[in-house]
Design a protein around this motif. Sequence first.
Motif, short mmCIF file in Angstrom:
data_model
loop_
_atom_site.label_atom_id
_atom_site.label_comp_id
_atom_site.label_asym_id
_atom_site.label_seq_id
_atom_site.Cartn_x
_atom_site.Cartn_y
_atom_site.Cartn_z
N ASN A 1 64.30 22.60 -46.56
CA ASN A 1 64.99 22.27 -45.31
C ASN A 1 64.17 22.68 -44.08
O ASN A 1 64.32 22.09 -43.01
CB ASN A 1 66.36 22.92 -45.29
CG ASN A 1 67.34 22.23 -46.22
OD1 ASN A 1 67.13 21.07 -46.63
ND2 ASN A 1 68.41 22.92 -46.58
N ALA A 2 63.31 23.67 -44.22
CA ALA A 2 62.47 24.08 -43.09
C ALA A 2 61.44 23.01 -42.77
O ALA A 2 60.96 22.92 -41.64
CB ALA A 2 61.78 25.39 -43.42
N LYS A 3 61.07 22.19 -43.77
CA LYS A 3 60.09 21.13 -43.58
C LYS A 3 60.73 19.75 -43.52
O LYS A 3 60.03 18.74 -43.46
CB LYS A 3 59.06 21.16 -44.71
CG LYS A 3 58.21 22.42 -44.74
CD LYS A 3 57.18 22.35 -45.85
CE LYS A 3 56.30 23.59 -45.85
NZ LYS A 3 55.28 23.57 -46.93
N ASN A 4 62.06 19.69 -43.57
CA ASN A 4 62.76 18.39 -43.55
C ASN A 4 62.24 17.45 -44.64
O ASN A 4 62.04 16.25 -44.39
CB ASN A 4 62.63 17.71 -42.18
CG ASN A 4 63.60 18.25 -41.17
OD1 ASN A 4 64.17 19.32 -41.35
ND2 ASN A 4 63.78 17.52 -40.07
N THR A 5 62.03 17.98 -45.82
CA THR A 5 61.41 17.20 -46.88
C THR A 5 62.14 17.40 -48.21
O THR A 5 62.55 18.52 -48.53
CB THR A 5 59.93 17.59 -47.05
OG1 THR A 5 59.25 17.39 -45.80
CG2 THR A 5 59.25 16.73 -48.11
N VAL A 6 62.27 16.30 -48.94
CA VAL A 6 62.79 16.36 -50.30
C VAL A 6 61.70 15.84 -51.24
O VAL A 6 60.91 14.97 -50.86
CB VAL A 6 64.09 15.54 -50.44
CG1 VAL A 6 63.86 14.06 -50.15
CG2 VAL A 6 64.72 15.73 -51.81
N TYR A 7 61.65 16.40 -52.43
CA TYR A 7 60.59 16.08 -53.38
C TYR A 7 61.18 15.57 -54.69
O TYR A 7 62.32 15.87 -55.04
CB TYR A 7 59.76 17.33 -53.68
CG TYR A 7 59.18 18.01 -52.47
CD1 TYR A 7 59.81 19.10 -51.89
CD2 TYR A 7 57.99 17.55 -51.90
CE1 TYR A 7 59.28 19.72 -50.77
CE2 TYR A 7 57.46 18.16 -50.78
CZ TYR A 7 58.11 19.25 -50.22
OH TYR A 7 57.58 19.85 -49.11
N LEU A 8 60.35 14.82 -55.39
CA LEU A 8 60.69 14.43 -56.76
C LEU A 8 59.45 14.67 -57.61
O LEU A 8 58.47 13.94 -57.50
CB LEU A 8 61.12 12.97 -56.84
CG LEU A 8 61.60 12.54 -58.23
CD1 LEU A 8 62.92 13.23 -58.58
CD2 LEU A 8 61.78 11.01 -58.30
N GLN A 9 59.49 15.72 -58.42
CA GLN A 9 58.42 16.00 -59.35
C GLN A 9 58.68 15.23 -60.63
O GLN A 9 59.73 15.41 -61.25
CB GLN A 9 58.34 17.50 -59.64
CG GLN A 9 57.29 17.89 -60.67
CD GLN A 9 55.88 17.66 -60.17
OE1 GLN A 9 55.55 17.97 -59.04
NE2 GLN A 9 55.03 17.10 -61.03
N MET A 10 57.73 14.38 -61.01
CA MET A 10 57.90 13.52 -62.18
C MET A 10 56.84 13.89 -63.22
O MET A 10 55.65 13.76 -62.96
CB MET A 10 57.77 12.05 -61.78
CG MET A 10 58.72 11.65 -60.67
SD MET A 10 58.67 9.88 -60.30
CE MET A 10 57.02 9.72 -59.67
#
Length: 126
Positions: free
Chosen positions: A74-83
């Motif tokens: 949330n500090a970077k306004n980013t969501v990730y998807l590790q595949m």
Amino acid sequence: QVQLVESGGGLVQAGGSLRLSCAASGRTFSTYVMGWFRQAPGKEREFVARINWSGGTTYYADSVKGRFTISRDNAKNTVYLQMNSLKPEDTALYYCAAARWSGTIVRMTENNFGSWGQGTQVPVSS
């Protein structure tokens, strides 16, 4: 609404790994439920994973459970998807989406997501 931009897609061999990122604009990112969806050629868009506002609750499609991990910063306004352990059937255009949602994320549907990115391609070769 929040603007979303995906990145990190690209050609990968079966069995390989890839991490997708989705950067969001605005100062209210931490209030959104975030999700990943995908659309394979000739098929309808399908749910992949979603995560609640704090990152404490996640939910996955059965087809990716144990191989994919959704997370957020949330500090970077980013969501990730590790595949990981990618398969040719994971080949698709992957979309990031955001939703205003106050209930349990288990009961959400695609229609609950009001903001969408443009998508990033993930071809998996056999």
